[in-house]
Design a protein around this motif. Structure first.
Motif, PDB file in Angstrom:
ATOM      1  N   ASP A  17      71.953  69.167  64.015  1.00  0.00           N
ATOM      2  CA  ASP A  17      73.183  69.498  63.488  1.00  0.00           C
ATOM      3  C   ASP A  17      72.571  70.059  62.303  1.00  0.00           C
ATOM      4  OD1 ASP A  17      74.715  71.123  61.813  1.00  0.00           O
ATOM      5  OD2 ASP A  17      76.360  69.435  62.773  1.00  0.00           O
ATOM      6  N   PRO A  18      71.988  71.657  61.919  1.00  0.00           N
ATOM      7  CA  PRO A  18      72.152  71.377  60.438  1.00  0.00           C
ATOM      8  C   PRO A  18      72.213  71.057  59.399  1.00  0.00           C
ATOM      9  CG  PRO A  18      72.676  73.538  61.186  1.00  0.00           C
ATOM     10  CD  PRO A  18      73.227  72.689  62.174  1.00  0.00           C
ATOM     11  N   GLN A  19      73.441  70.790  59.483  1.00  0.00           N
ATOM     12  CA  GLN A  19      74.607  69.526  58.771  1.00  0.00           C
ATOM     13  C   GLN A  19      74.302  68.159  58.485  1.00  0.00           C
ATOM     14  OE1 GLN A  19      76.845  71.459  56.462  1.00  0.00           O
ATOM     15  NE2 GLN A  19      76.134  72.980  57.386  1.00  0.00           N
ATOM     16  N   GLY A  20      73.444  67.309  60.094  1.00  0.00           N
ATOM     17  CA  GLY A  20      72.891  66.345  60.095  1.00  0.00           C
ATOM     18  C   GLY A  20      74.303  65.031  60.248  1.00  0.00           C
ATOM     19  N   TYR A  21      73.830  64.083  60.199  1.00  0.00           N
ATOM     20  CA  TYR A  21      75.442  63.180  60.770  1.00  0.00           C
ATOM     21  C   TYR A  21      75.517  62.405  59.331  1.00  0.00           C
ATOM     22  CZ  TYR A  21      73.308  65.417  65.068  1.00  0.00           C
ATOM     23  OH  TYR A  21      72.817  66.552  66.035  1.00  0.00           O
ATOM     24  N   ASP A  22      77.319  62.050  59.806  1.00  0.00           N
ATOM     25  CA  ASP A  22      77.626  61.378  58.902  1.00  0.00           C
ATOM     26  C   ASP A  22      77.118  59.219  59.049  1.00  0.00           C
ATOM     27  OD1 ASP A  22      78.466  62.730  58.047  1.00  0.00           O
ATOM     28  OD2 ASP A  22      80.015  63.255  59.388  1.00  0.00           O
ATOM     29  N   ALA A  23      76.856  59.573  60.687  1.00  0.00           N
ATOM     30  CA  ALA A  23      75.838  57.945  60.817  1.00  0.00           C
ATOM     31  C   ALA A  23      74.827  58.271  61.750  1.00  0.00           C
ATOM     32  CB  ALA A  23      77.201  57.181  61.039  1.00  0.00           C
ATOM     33  N   VAL A  24      73.797  57.179  62.175  1.00  0.00           N
ATOM     34  CA  VAL A  24      73.279  56.650  63.267  1.00  0.00           C
ATOM     35  C   VAL A  24      73.127  55.320  63.064  1.00  0.00           C
ATOM     36  CG1 VAL A  24      70.670  57.349  63.598  1.00  0.00           C
ATOM     37  CG2 VAL A  24      71.716  59.684  61.817  1.00  0.00           C
ATOM     38  N   VAL A  25      72.749  55.252  64.208  1.00  0.00           N
ATOM     39  CA  VAL A  25      72.720  53.874  64.734  1.00  0.00           C
ATOM     40  C   VAL A  25      71.841  53.743  65.901  1.00  0.00           C
ATOM     41  CG1 VAL A  25      73.403  52.015  66.070  1.00  0.00           C
ATOM     42  CG2 VAL A  25      74.688  53.480  64.698  1.00  0.00           C
ATOM     43  N   LEU A  26      70.991  53.114  65.474  1.00  0.00           N
ATOM     44  CA  LEU A  26      69.437  53.101  66.191  1.00  0.00           C
ATOM     45  C   LEU A  26      69.566  51.722  66.825  1.00  0.00           C
ATOM     46  CD1 LEU A  26      66.794  54.289  66.791  1.00  0.00           C
ATOM     47  CD2 LEU A  26      65.675  53.013  65.239  1.00  0.00           C
ATOM     48  N   ALA A  27      69.594  51.686  68.343  1.00  0.00           N
ATOM     49  CA  ALA A  27      70.319  50.979  69.270  1.00  0.00           C
ATOM     50  C   ALA A  27      68.933  50.311  69.953  1.00  0.00           C
ATOM     51  CB  ALA A  27      71.557  50.923  70.113  1.00  0.00           C
ATOM     52  N   VAL A  28      68.250  50.948  70.155  1.00  0.00           N
ATOM     53  CA  VAL A  28      66.719  50.324  70.971  1.00  0.00           C
ATOM     54  C   VAL A  28      65.391  50.366  70.074  1.00  0.00           C
ATOM     55  CG1 VAL A  28      67.914  50.656  73.326  1.00  0.00           C
ATOM     56  CG2 VAL A  28      66.708  53.092  72.282  1.00  0.00           C
ATOM     57  N   ALA A  29      64.370  49.862  70.885  1.00  0.00           N
ATOM     58  CA  ALA A  29      63.496  49.487  69.792  1.00  0.00           C
ATOM     59  C   ALA A  29      62.382  50.100  70.362  1.00  0.00           C
ATOM     60  CB  ALA A  29      63.344  48.039  70.085  1.00  0.00           C
ATOM     61  N   HIS A  30      62.860  51.854  71.355  1.00  0.00           N
ATOM     62  CA  HIS A  30      61.470  52.102  72.175  1.00  0.00           C
ATOM     63  C   HIS A  30      60.292  53.451  71.535  1.00  0.00           C
ATOM     64  CE1 HIS A  30      64.015  52.433  75.600  1.00  0.00           C
ATOM     65  NE2 HIS A  30      64.909  52.213  75.219  1.00  0.00           N
ATOM     66  N   ARG A  31      59.344  52.853  71.699  1.00  0.00           N
ATOM     67  CA  ARG A  31      58.263  53.470  70.925  1.00  0.00           C
ATOM     68  C   ARG A  31      58.027  54.812  70.156  1.00  0.00           C
ATOM     69  NH1 ARG A  31      55.252  50.797  74.861  1.00  0.00           N
ATOM     70  NH2 ARG A  31      55.246  52.815  76.086  1.00  0.00           N
ATOM     71  N   GLU A  32      58.900  55.821  70.895  1.00  0.00           N
ATOM     72  CA  GLU A  32      59.160  56.580  70.623  1.00  0.00           C
ATOM     73  C   GLU A  32      60.031  57.220  69.094  1.00  0.00           C
ATOM     74  OE1 GLU A  32      58.659  56.786  75.161  1.00  0.00           O
ATOM     75  OE2 GLU A  32      59.816  55.692  73.511  1.00  0.00           O
ATOM     76  N   PHE A  33      60.696  55.759  69.025  1.00  0.00           N
ATOM     77  CA  PHE A  33      61.805  55.730  68.060  1.00  0.00           C
ATOM     78  C   PHE A  33      61.288  54.822  66.816  1.00  0.00           C
ATOM     79  CE2 PHE A  33      64.605  55.747  71.494  1.00  0.00           C
ATOM     80  CZ  PHE A  33      66.055  56.791  70.787  1.00  0.00           C
ATOM     81  N   SER A  34      60.067  54.453  66.633  1.00  0.00           N
ATOM     82  CA  SER A  34      59.235  53.137  65.347  1.00  0.00           C
ATOM     83  C   SER A  34      58.650  54.802  64.977  1.00  0.00           C
ATOM     84  CB  SER A  34      57.972  52.879  66.135  1.00  0.00           C
ATOM     85  OG  SER A  34      57.226  53.660  66.409  1.00  0.00           O
ATOM     86  N   GLY A  35      58.220  56.035  64.849  1.00  0.00           N
ATOM     87  CA  GLY A  35      57.854  56.702  63.655  1.00  0.00           C
ATOM     88  C   GLY A  35      58.482  57.149  63.420  1.00  0.00           C
ATOM     89  N   ILE A  36      60.425  57.442  63.382  1.00  0.00           N
ATOM     90  CA  ILE A  36      61.155  58.675  63.242  1.00  0.00           C
ATOM     91  C   ILE A  36      61.475  59.087  61.641  1.00  0.00           C
ATOM     92  CG2 ILE A  36      62.984  57.513  63.538  1.00  0.00           C
ATOM     93  CD1 ILE A  36      64.345  59.175  65.824  1.00  0.00           C
ATOM     94  N   ASP A  37      61.692  60.894  61.686  1.00  0.00           N
ATOM     95  CA  ASP A  37      61.610  60.324  60.336  1.00  0.00           C
ATOM     96  C   ASP A  37      63.474  60.977  60.115  1.00  0.00           C
ATOM     97  OD1 ASP A  37      62.595  61.609  57.660  1.00  0.00           O
ATOM     98  OD2 ASP A  37      61.258  63.489  58.213  1.00  0.00           O
ATOM     99  N   ILE A  38      63.602  59.014  59.902  1.00  0.00           N
ATOM    100  CA  ILE A  38      64.713  59.611  60.249  1.00  0.00           C
ATOM    101  C   ILE A  38      65.944  60.314  58.484  1.00  0.00           C
ATOM    102  CG2 ILE A  38      65.700  57.493  58.291  1.00  0.00           C
ATOM    103  CD1 ILE A  38      67.155  57.811  61.974  1.00  0.00           C
ATOM    104  N   ALA A  39      65.557  60.857  57.238  1.00  0.00           N
ATOM    105  CA  ALA A  39      66.009  61.749  56.207  1.00  0.00           C
ATOM    106  C   ALA A  39      66.750  62.789  57.478  1.00  0.00           C
ATOM    107  CB  ALA A  39      65.072  61.978  55.297  1.00  0.00           C
ATOM    108  N   LYS A  40      65.733  63.053  58.061  1.00  0.00           N
ATOM    109  CA  LYS A  40      65.827  64.137  58.946  1.00  0.00           C
ATOM    110  C   LYS A  40      67.549  65.009  59.804  1.00  0.00           C
ATOM    111  CE  LYS A  40      63.578  64.516  62.919  1.00  0.00           C
ATOM    112  NZ  LYS A  40      62.444  65.252  64.049  1.00  0.00           N
ATOM    113  N   PHE A  41      67.980  63.953  59.771  1.00  0.00           N
ATOM    114  CA  PHE A  41      69.113  63.164  60.765  1.00  0.00           C
ATOM    115  C   PHE A  41      69.947  62.769  59.590  1.00  0.00           C
ATOM    116  CE2 PHE A  41      66.145  61.643  63.741  1.00  0.00           C
ATOM    117  CZ  PHE A  41      66.628  62.020  64.963  1.00  0.00           C
TER     118      PHE A  41
END
Length: 64
Positions: A17-41
């Motif tokens: 969403d171009p507006q981003g999100y009000d809250a993000v919960v990372l609930a699993v430790a999959h490798r795919e998420f380890s390098g995620i750029d959380i700022a874009k969310f």
């Protein structure tokens, strides 16, 4: 998650969403998420909670 709580979860990063999100919960430790750029969310003062502790502390608001 969908049937129990009415929340849609994703296997891959959805189109953002171009507006981003009000809250993000990372609930699993999959490798795919380890390098995620959380700022874009994030939307302004969004809260990021990293349950599994895989993101850098500087990028999150809390973890277990």
């Amino acid at each position: 998650v969908a049937s129990e709580y009415g929340i849609t979860s994703f296997r891959k990063t959805p189109d953002l969403d171009p507006q981003g999100y009000d809250a993000v919960v990372l609930a699993v430790a999959h490798r795919e998420f380890s390098g995620i750029d959380i700022a874009k969310f994030k939307n302004g003062e969004a809260v990021v909670f990293d349950i599994k502790g895989i993101l850098p502390l500087k990028d999150i608001d809390g973890r277990l």
